[in-house]
Design an enzyme around this catalytic site. Structure first.
Site, mmCIF file in Angstrom:
data_model
loop_
_atom_site.group_PDB
_atom_site.id
_atom_site.type_symbol
_atom_site.label_atom_id
_atom_site.label_comp_id
_atom_site.label_asym_id
_atom_site.label_seq_id
_atom_site.Cartn_x
_atom_site.Cartn_y
_atom_site.Cartn_z
ATOM 1 N N ASN A 109 15.675 6.561 -26.337
ATOM 2 C CA ASN A 109 14.935 7.072 -25.544
ATOM 3 C C ASN A 109 14.587 5.368 -25.861
ATOM 4 O OD1 ASN A 109 12.485 6.000 -23.557
ATOM 5 N ND2 ASN A 109 11.580 8.635 -24.318
ATOM 6 N N HIS A 155 16.058 8.676 -16.656
ATOM 7 C CA HIS A 155 15.647 8.251 -17.385
ATOM 8 C C HIS A 155 16.028 8.711 -18.637
ATOM 9 C CE1 HIS A 155 12.738 7.166 -20.647
ATOM 10 N NE2 HIS A 155 12.178 8.471 -20.669
ATOM 11 N N CYS A 184 7.508 4.406 -20.219
ATOM 12 C CA CYS A 184 8.651 4.962 -19.640
ATOM 13 C C CYS A 184 8.715 5.036 -18.172
ATOM 14 C CB CYS A 184 9.543 6.578 -20.097
ATOM 15 S SG CYS A 184 9.124 6.460 -21.358
#
Length: 327
Positions: free
Chosen positions: A284, A254, A113
């Site tokens: 996500n 994020h 990520c």
């Protein structure tokens, strides 16, 4: 030595939407449970046959168009991803071919990520040192393909997508990427992993049955690491430039979990109103998360010349990083 400036942004999300109500039909969960614990209402899923490089190329074309840059003008392509089309070659070389960026050298960065922030930092160095004049940075992941759809702790969180940024030497002193800060703690590797499929645990019929080629996560430990380290690395970036939290105009973070966002922003004393939030729509999206948010904020007209933008992300590894940008 000129700073690297982001001169174009782009993003792509697949058409198919998976809502929390859809997930209620396949796993023991509920819309209320997901919303309360994550803030996510829906996420996107790639179409059959759609690949990570397809999504990456789509986002790249948008960024290139905004930047007024032709693919053949690119010197460098860096793709942050852990879900490349195949183990070999890299996703970046497939993107290069799809764009027709024949002059560009291309490679992937694997930081989960945090991949787009890592890729941004890499490209920034090439621009600063003069080894590249035009760089394309992409974050792209097709996470729905690596999820165990019987595990409600992970399958409700992730979605597919891609985001892109075009970098060039800044023509204005003090404007551009002021600094990037990358950190890793490999002792935390086991809290977020895909156990099987590599040299340590090659794929077998048994581990395929056990879904060990899918994402496994210790959510509690990931949460603690994310809050602790995103707070730390953002404070570091502020300290390096002598900025106070009040001097930050925008936060691009994020989009993992609303509770993480709220906890980090509270600790670094920046109002959540300064943070672009879209995880309710996309969930996500791993490495795509930061550049998608940046592109949406940019196209919404939120980012003004001279604004200070704090960017941050954390991912498996554990790996995390921040970037401070003067827009």
């Amino acid at each position: 030595m000129p700073l690297a400036q982001i001169i174009g942004t782009g993003s792509y999300a697949p058409a198919q939407v998976i809502t929390n109500r859809d997930l209620e039909k396949i796993v023991n969960t509920s819309d209320a449970w997901i919303t309360e614990r994550t803030g996510i209402k829906e996420r996107r899923k790639a179409a059959p046959g759609e690949t990570t490089s397809d999504m990456a190329a789509a986002a790249a074309r948008e960024a290139l168009a905004m930047a007024g840059t032709r693919p053949e003008e690119l010197d460098l392509i860096v793709v942050g991803t852990i879900t490349a089309d195949m183990p070999m070659p890299s996703c970046a070389v497939l993107v290069q071919a799809k764009l027709g960026a024949k002059r560009a050298f291309a490679f992937d960065v694997a930081a989960a990520c945090a991949g787009s922030v890592y890729a941004l930092s890499v490209a920034d160095q090439f621009i600063r040192t003069g080894q590249a004049k035009r760089a394309l940075v992409i974050g792209a992941d097709l996470f729905t393909g690596v999820l165990n759809w019987k595990d409600r702790n992970t399958c409700v969180l992730f979605g597919d997508g891609a985001g892109a940024m075009v970098l060039a030497p800044s023509e204005e002193e003090g404007r551009g990427i002021l600094s990037t800060h990358l950190r890793t703690d490999g002792t935390l590797a086991e809290i977020l992993t895909i156990p099987a499929g590599g040299s340590r645990e090659p794929l077998t019929e048994e581990n395929l049955r056990e879904q060990r080629h899918k994402v496994v996560m210790n959510g509690r430990e990931v949460f603690k690491c994310a809050v602790r380290e995103l707070t730390s690395v953002t404070r570091e970036a502020l300290r390096v430039h002598g900025f106070t939290p009040a001097q930050v105009d925008h936060v691009i973070v994020h989009q993992a979990n609303m509770r993480i966002l709220e906890a980090v922003l509270q600790r670094i004393e920046i109002p959540i109103e300064k943070c672009w939030i879209n995880l309710d729509k996309y969930g996500n999206t791993s490495a795509a998360s930061v550049p998608i948010a940046l592109d949406e904020a940019n196209r919404a007209g939120k980012l003004k010349r001279g604004d200070v933008v704090a960017m941050m992300a954390v991912g498996a590894g554990m790996a995390w990083g921040s970037a401070m940008v003067r827009w």
